[in-house]
Design an enzyme around this catalytic site. Sequence first.
Site, mmCIF file in Angstrom:
data_model
loop_
_atom_site.group_PDB
_atom_site.id
_atom_site.type_symbol
_atom_site.label_atom_id
_atom_site.label_comp_id
_atom_site.label_asym_id
_atom_site.label_seq_id
_atom_site.Cartn_x
_atom_site.Cartn_y
_atom_site.Cartn_z
ATOM 1 N N GLU A 17 -34.027 147.665 39.293
ATOM 2 C CA GLU A 17 -33.948 146.364 38.616
ATOM 3 C C GLU A 17 -34.578 145.258 39.452
ATOM 4 O O GLU A 17 -34.865 145.424 40.638
ATOM 5 C CB GLU A 17 -32.484 145.991 38.339
ATOM 6 C CG GLU A 17 -32.003 146.274 36.930
ATOM 7 C CD GLU A 17 -32.574 145.300 35.899
ATOM 8 O OE1 GLU A 17 -33.480 144.504 36.237
ATOM 9 O OE2 GLU A 17 -32.126 145.362 34.749
ATOM 10 N N ASP A 56 -33.849 143.855 27.926
ATOM 11 C CA ASP A 56 -33.338 143.849 29.295
ATOM 12 C C ASP A 56 -34.021 142.724 30.080
ATOM 13 O O ASP A 56 -33.918 141.566 29.717
ATOM 14 C CB ASP A 56 -33.568 145.222 29.922
ATOM 15 C CG ASP A 56 -32.612 145.527 31.062
ATOM 16 O OD1 ASP A 56 -32.435 144.662 31.931
ATOM 17 O OD2 ASP A 56 -32.071 146.640 31.107
ATOM 18 N N GLU A 107 -19.999 148.147 33.830
ATOM 19 C CA GLU A 107 -20.215 149.144 32.787
ATOM 20 C C GLU A 107 -19.084 150.170 32.719
ATOM 21 O O GLU A 107 -18.762 150.684 31.650
ATOM 22 C CB GLU A 107 -21.546 149.874 33.028
ATOM 23 C CG GLU A 107 -22.767 148.995 32.914
ATOM 24 C CD GLU A 107 -23.206 148.414 34.254
ATOM 25 O OE1 GLU A 107 -24.396 148.183 34.429
ATOM 26 O OE2 GLU A 107 -22.333 148.180 35.124
ATOM 27 N N ASN A 147 -29.230 138.733 31.492
ATOM 28 C CA ASN A 147 -30.404 139.509 31.850
ATOM 29 C C ASN A 147 -31.651 138.638 32.007
ATOM 30 O O ASN A 147 -31.675 137.726 32.803
ATOM 31 C CB ASN A 147 -30.617 140.646 30.845
ATOM 32 C CG ASN A 147 -30.562 142.010 31.505
ATOM 33 O OD1 ASN A 147 -31.064 142.195 32.605
ATOM 34 N ND2 ASN A 147 -29.938 142.966 30.847
#
Length: 312
Positions: free
Chosen positions: A18, A220, A133, A166
């Site tokens: 990421e 995303d 998550e 995001n």
Amino acid sequence: MATYKVDQLPAPLTNLGEGPHWDWKTQNLYYVDIYGGTINRYSYAENKTYSATVEKEPVISFIVPVEGNDSEFAIGIGRRVGVVTWDGKSATAKVTRLVGQVEQDDHKYKTNRFNDGKADPKGRLFAGTMRLEECGDIFDARLGALYKFTKDGVFHKLKSNIGISNGLAWNEKTNKFYYIDSCALDVKEHSYNPVTGEISNPQVLLDFSVNGERPGFVPDGMTIDSEGNLYVALWGGNKVLKVNPQTAKVDLEIAMPCSQVTSAAFGGPNLDILYVTTAGTERDSPQPPPAGGVFAVTGLGVKGTKMARANV
């Protein structure tokens, strides 16, 4: 229509790659493996990637170089923002100071963590939170928020009721700010005040829902080119979309060799390479290689904008 090429970088496959950040000054691409717990540097000159774990920090959500020091980086660690000192080659790094921490006063936020973070064109750090998550379907909770940090470590909440904070992008020419809450399934455009960093007047630019339902992917991370076009990574969608904010239409679909596409950033000496991060074995959805790789997309015929370092 652009004829592009996708090449995998020589880098370890990530669990959850990421937050790519191209540092113009040093000609390095920095990114994180969130649940792999590493910060990473791809050297364009060497065509080589270096990785480091951060002492006592198993989850690293973003990395942004700090203005004025090539060895300091702002990173997201839980609900804290810290500054890590790293020489870019050693296998370990250490948090040397704390910038600030959010969501400490309410027990309901204890399962939150930072997710995406970037510096705005003036060097102000923007970073948002989400529920972990592991706590269940992320669409069931909107406990996240978007924050702006000042140099003295004070933070200001810009948005609340966020599912997954995001993608972030700024257009300096039009004073617009673009933002993705993955759970909202859209890209929102805001007015942006370059003096204060405040955002206002959110409008849905592009809605990904299908008849009000979730599609087979979520938006995303995101970046922007010098012409103001947005590049939106699709988690579960095998692609990056080039979006024209003037028409609110998708001008190009950039196919990627894996499903869980997480974010993108323009880099290279001419800012004409789109670097794309992906996820491999993130949580309960393991993917075969090259999932988790970092990719360089060339031949798009566009250039990006210089990413700012953080003033923290």
